[in-house]
Motif scaffolding. Structure first.
Motif, PDB file in Angstrom:
ATOM      1  N   PHE A  89       3.674 116.223  50.539  1.00  0.00           N
ATOM      2  CA  PHE A  89       4.420 117.016  51.507  1.00  0.00           C
ATOM      3  C   PHE A  89       4.147 116.462  52.902  1.00  0.00           C
ATOM      4  O   PHE A  89       3.021 116.105  53.227  1.00  0.00           O
ATOM      5  N   HIS A  90       5.195 116.385  53.721  1.00  0.00           N
ATOM      6  CA  HIS A  90       5.028 115.927  55.106  1.00  0.00           C
ATOM      7  C   HIS A  90       5.289 117.063  56.085  1.00  0.00           C
ATOM      8  O   HIS A  90       4.437 117.394  56.892  1.00  0.00           O
ATOM      9  N   LEU A 104      12.840 111.944  50.770  1.00  0.00           N
ATOM     10  CA  LEU A 104      11.706 111.113  50.391  1.00  0.00           C
ATOM     11  C   LEU A 104      11.737 109.879  51.270  1.00  0.00           C
ATOM     12  O   LEU A 104      12.793 109.276  51.455  1.00  0.00           O
ATOM     13  N   SER A 105      10.603 109.504  51.796  1.00  0.00           N
ATOM     14  CA  SER A 105      10.496 108.308  52.621  1.00  0.00           C
ATOM     15  C   SER A 105       9.265 107.526  52.195  1.00  0.00           C
ATOM     16  O   SER A 105       8.262 108.118  51.809  1.00  0.00           O
ATOM     17  N   ASP A 106       9.341 106.214  52.289  1.00  0.00           N
ATOM     18  CA  ASP A 106       8.192 105.407  51.884  1.00  0.00           C
ATOM     19  C   ASP A 106       7.050 105.462  52.887  1.00  0.00           C
ATOM     20  O   ASP A 106       5.958 104.992  52.596  1.00  0.00           O
ATOM     21  N   TYR A 159      16.929 124.124  55.853  1.00  0.00           N
ATOM     22  CA  TYR A 159      15.530 123.726  55.887  1.00  0.00           C
ATOM     23  C   TYR A 159      15.441 122.329  55.303  1.00  0.00           C
ATOM     24  O   TYR A 159      15.954 122.081  54.206  1.00  0.00           O
ATOM     25  N   ARG A 160      14.806 121.442  56.031  1.00  0.00           N
ATOM     26  CA  ARG A 160      14.616 120.066  55.585  1.00  0.00           C
ATOM     27  C   ARG A 160      13.164 119.901  55.167  1.00  0.00           C
ATOM     28  O   ARG A 160      12.274 119.938  56.011  1.00  0.00           O
ATOM     29  N   PHE A 161      12.962 119.749  53.877  1.00  0.00           N
ATOM     30  CA  PHE A 161      11.630 119.511  53.337  1.00  0.00           C
ATOM     31  C   PHE A 161      11.466 118.002  53.236  1.00  0.00           C
ATOM     32  O   PHE A 161      12.201 117.333  52.503  1.00  0.00           O
ATOM     33  N   ARG A 162      10.499 117.487  53.975  1.00  0.00           N
ATOM     34  CA  ARG A 162      10.291 116.046  54.041  1.00  0.00           C
ATOM     35  C   ARG A 162       9.010 115.669  53.292  1.00  0.00           C
ATOM     36  O   ARG A 162       7.978 116.303  53.470  1.00  0.00           O
ATOM     37  N   PHE A 163       9.128 114.645  52.462  1.00  0.00           N
ATOM     38  CA  PHE A 163       8.024 114.184  51.630  1.00  0.00           C
ATOM     39  C   PHE A 163       7.835 112.684  51.811  1.00  0.00           C
ATOM     40  O   PHE A 163       8.791 111.955  52.058  1.00  0.00           O
ATOM     41  N   ILE A 164       6.604 112.249  51.637  1.00  0.00           N
ATOM     42  CA  ILE A 164       6.283 110.830  51.679  1.00  0.00           C
ATOM     43  C   ILE A 164       6.090 110.353  50.237  1.00  0.00           C
ATOM     44  O   ILE A 164       5.371 110.986  49.456  1.00  0.00           O
ATOM     45  N   ALA A 165       6.766 109.257  49.905  1.00  0.00           N
ATOM     46  CA  ALA A 165       6.708 108.691  48.557  1.00  0.00           C
ATOM     47  C   ALA A 165       6.541 107.173  48.675  1.00  0.00           C
ATOM     48  O   ALA A 165       7.524 106.428  48.661  1.00  0.00           O
TER      49      ALA A 165
END
Length: 117
Positions: free
Chosen positions: A22-23, A84-86, A36-42
């Motif tokens: 989770f970011h 999802l972002s690297d 709502y923008r749920f941003r995650f790092i992948a």
């Protein structure tokens, strides 16, 4: 209902088994109305994880992670965005070499329905 994590970096399990953390959550960013923008790092996106795999993970994140948290965030949104972002990227920043995937969903009860906006 579960509360939002206290800090970025909380690991979140996804069907593909890739590493996802989770970011942040961003509310009311321009363009989608109440969303709502749920941003995650992948990080494994940079290793070639394909969109079809990431797409399944994003639906899972919407239904199992985001939806249960919505009642704790305020008014019900019309849309939930899962990204999802690297790597960590500031919202709105353009980073041409970053790998990012986004999906937009309409929350309908306990289900996330893909929205072609």
């Amino acid at each position: 209902m579960a509360a939002l994590p206290a800090r970025a970096g909380e690991p979140v399990a996804v069907p593909s088994g890739q590493t996802v953390e989770f970011h942040e959550v961003i509310r009311d960013a321009p363009g989608l109305g109440l969303a709502y923008r749920f941003r995650f790092i992948a990080p494994q996106l940079a290793e070639g994880l394909d969109f079809a795999t990431a797409e399944g993970d994003m639906l899972h994140l919407c239904q199992s992670y985001a939806l249960p948290k919505l009642p704790n965030l305020g008014p019900a949104p019309g849309r939930v965005v899962i990204s999802l972002s690297d790597r960590v990227i500031t919202f709105g920043e353009v980073v041409p070499d970053a790998i990012q995937y986004f999906e937009i969903y309409r929350p309908e009860g306990e289900t996330c329905v893909w929205d072609d906006y």
